[in-house]
Design an enzyme around this catalytic site. Structure first.
Site, PDB file in Angstrom:
ATOM      1  N   ILE A  11      26.954  17.864  63.276  1.00 51.61           N
ATOM      2  CA  ILE A  11      26.507  19.226  63.596  1.00 51.61           C
ATOM      3  C   ILE A  11      25.340  19.647  62.700  1.00 51.61           C
ATOM      4  O   ILE A  11      24.409  20.340  63.138  1.00 51.61           O
ATOM      5  CB  ILE A  11      27.697  20.229  63.497  1.00 51.61           C
ATOM      6  CG1 ILE A  11      27.301  21.643  63.917  1.00 51.61           C
ATOM      7  CG2 ILE A  11      28.289  20.284  62.116  1.00 51.61           C
ATOM      8  CD1 ILE A  11      27.306  21.843  65.388  1.00 51.61           C
ATOM      9  N   SER A  33      26.690  16.328  50.154  1.00 44.81           N
ATOM     10  CA  SER A  33      27.477  15.522  51.078  1.00 44.81           C
ATOM     11  C   SER A  33      27.931  14.272  50.334  1.00 44.81           C
ATOM     12  O   SER A  33      27.212  13.767  49.474  1.00 44.81           O
ATOM     13  CB  SER A  33      26.632  15.134  52.293  1.00 44.81           C
ATOM     14  OG  SER A  33      27.413  14.441  53.244  1.00 44.81           O
ATOM     15  N   ARG A  34      29.105  13.791  50.664  1.00 41.91           N
ATOM     16  CA  ARG A  34      29.574  12.563  50.016  1.00 41.91           C
ATOM     17  C   ARG A  34      28.696  11.378  50.433  1.00 41.91           C
ATOM     18  O   ARG A  34      28.367  10.522  49.644  1.00 41.91           O
ATOM     19  CB  ARG A  34      31.033  12.278  50.377  1.00 41.91           C
ATOM     20  CG  ARG A  34      32.014  13.059  49.503  1.00 41.91           C
ATOM     21  CD  ARG A  34      33.429  12.769  49.911  1.00 41.91           C
ATOM     22  NE  ARG A  34      33.610  13.073  51.339  1.00 41.91           N
ATOM     23  CZ  ARG A  34      34.701  12.797  52.033  1.00 41.91           C
ATOM     24  NH1 ARG A  34      35.717  12.186  51.457  1.00 41.91           N
ATOM     25  NH2 ARG A  34      34.797  13.115  53.312  1.00 41.91           N
ATOM     26  N   LYS A  87      31.741  27.966  62.235  1.00 41.59           N
ATOM     27  CA  LYS A  87      33.000  28.419  62.814  1.00 41.59           C
ATOM     28  C   LYS A  87      34.002  27.279  62.850  1.00 41.59           C
ATOM     29  O   LYS A  87      33.561  26.143  63.002  1.00 41.59           O
ATOM     30  CB  LYS A  87      32.804  28.986  64.221  1.00 41.59           C
ATOM     31  CG  LYS A  87      32.009  28.118  65.204  1.00 41.59           C
ATOM     32  CD  LYS A  87      32.563  27.073  66.096  1.00 41.59           C
ATOM     33  CE  LYS A  87      33.896  26.886  66.562  1.00 41.59           C
ATOM     34  NZ  LYS A  87      34.037  25.670  67.441  1.00 41.59           N
ATOM     35  N   ASP A 165      39.518  24.763  69.269  1.00 41.61           N
ATOM     36  CA  ASP A 165      38.254  24.458  68.596  1.00 41.61           C
ATOM     37  C   ASP A 165      37.070  24.797  69.519  1.00 41.61           C
ATOM     38  O   ASP A 165      36.164  25.537  69.108  1.00 41.61           O
ATOM     39  CB  ASP A 165      38.221  22.989  68.129  1.00 41.61           C
ATOM     40  CG  ASP A 165      36.953  22.670  67.371  1.00 41.61           C
ATOM     41  OD1 ASP A 165      36.903  22.939  66.165  1.00 41.61           O
ATOM     42  OD2 ASP A 165      36.003  22.164  68.002  1.00 41.61           O
TER      43      ASP A 165
END
Lengths: 303, 303
Positions: A11, A33-34, A87, A165
């Site tokens: 996303i 971010s990992r 969201k 979702d």
């Protein structure tokens, strides 16, 4: 204004990055971010390190899944930075209340985004409905879980919300365009025997509105809302992007900005005004459906 | 001030009626109930008829089950009367938001009561905890469903809340006495194979607080809360009625008013001040448990 983006997954790459690149308000100054990273932007594996190393970054946008999001959101607010949330804004309502309190205590903006509210025709539908009475409505939100979330077991696990979702996108539009507050009267939830979250749900809402959410759709996907009003029918199709009034296309008033560019423009406006936008009404309806819903076990689901 | 009582069942007769008889603030002027009545008080079968016939009754107290309560509550507020609600204040969160809006629009008081917050030692526990840090806590709420709700199938049906019907009392105390906002981190829900609502639940809450709710208790019943703080242990036993600090009874600061007399005294104060009290935090935690909880089917339950 400088912004960091945390959670570099699909996303973020598909929606947030292009919106930020096109934005006149925001400069993408760091990522967290990992594993993921964006060429030419400083990358941090942990949010605490970014917050400490880059004090000039005033805002952070989180695209993490709901469960890890809460710790990251608290860290952002405690560091006095503005916060924008994908969201749903949390895994529970109470944790979002904690975030609201924290943002207020630190005097920063918090923006719980609902991207579908920025779909092209939503604002026009809202204006049209503002002085009309909805007599009944039907929401049909049917998509193919395997196509949109391949292999994502978490979505059907406890806390994953299942078909809500995508369904919460419909509820975010509904609560935006109806002039009156909507509430849930009854719900039926279909739970695959090998999962925790509903794969389909049927809601009876106030204002004679029925919602049909299904994650098992094959063939054409449907994201439609149809209303009967005292001034004739209104329909919003394609997830809020196409407006029909009296059965005819009514696109004249549509917004020209995409969903995520519009979210980032609104975030910039909120920060400049020192305001926040944390409307939990779509998530309240989902929690209410889990609270009130009658559960039926249906056939197991495997990706 | 004149008040009408709607829903003349066990809780009305056992708790509300004695509280009203002893109250210097309230005059019980009418009842509303399909079957129940109270000698010497005008009885109405329907609330609309009472509201029309007795315009001088300024307040209504509702002891109806959550589902029919909503229609009655709307009627009361639309008629411009003050409203007092038994716990929980509704079947869903969104419908209570509707009531809040209505009360505001009509300029009347709305009071969502949590009777356990008025238990004898709750105020003293709150004062003691106000400037201390809770390090961990354990809530044990174990009672016998067959003893307290014999044959009441609705409590285990969809919308009935199951073991959260008593458990919300513990959560109402917890959210009252802790100086910080509590949120839910995880939940396990045990659902009898022939029912919809949990008969037992285990919650992991913030502040290292664990809650163990069970409706299958036999023998001694338990309504205990135990906390470790930076200033030693505090325990509230007997549903908030007995306070222990450092393992010793600490009753000196206890209130002397019973739960329901205290609720009616507070309602009178709210009406006089033109204020409302609608704290949904206990109900938000229950909705969050339904939203986030992992469900396990357990053996069928029959009364």
């Amino acid at each position: 204004m400088k912004l960091a983006l945390a959670g570099i997954g699909k996303i973020a790459l598909d929606q947030h990055l292009p919106a930020l690149e096109a934005s006149a308000d925001w400069d993408l100054a760091a990522t967290v971010s990992r594993h993921g990273r964006i060429e030419g932007v400083e990358a941090f594996p942990r949010i605490e390190a970014m917050l400490e190393a880059r004090p000039e970054i005033g805002a952070v946008s989180l695209c993490l899944p709901p469960v890890p999001r809460f710790e990251a959101a608290q860290a952002v607010l405690r560091a006095g930075r503005h916060l924008m949330l994908e969201k749903p804004p949390g895994a529970t309502l109470a944790e979002v209340h904690v975030l609201r309190d924290l943002a207020q205590a630190h005097g920063v903006t918090i923006f719980a985004t609902w991207h579908s509210r920025m779909a092209l025709a939503v604002a026009a539908a809202k204006r049209w409905l503002a002085d009309r009475t909805v007599q009944e409505g039907r929401i049909t939100w049917r998509e193919d879980l395997r196509k949109w979330h391949p292999g994502q077991d978490w979505i059907l696990d406890a806390g994953g919300m299942g078909v809500f979702d995508p369904g919460i996108n419909a509820l975010s539009i509904l609560t935006e365009i109806l002039p009156a507050r909507v509430h849930l009267k009854a719900a039926e939830l279909d739970i695959p025997a090998n999962r925790q979250a509903p794969i389909a749900a049927r809601l009876a809402l106030s204002h004679n509105i029925a919602a049909d959410f299904d994650f098992r759709q094959q063939g054409p996907q449907t994201w439609d809302m149809e209303f009967q009003t005292d001034a004739g029918p209104l329909a919003l199709r394609m997830g809020g992007n196409v407006l029909e009034i009296d059965g005819r296309p009514a696109g004249g008033e549509a917004s020209i900005m995409g969903e995520y560019p519009a979210l980032y423009a609104r975030m910039a406006d909120l920060v400049r005004r020192g305001a926040s936008d944390l409307d939990l009404s779509p998530m309240v309806l989902v929690a209410d459906a889990f609270l009130l819903g009658r559960r039926t076990l249906v056939e197991p689901f495997d990706f």
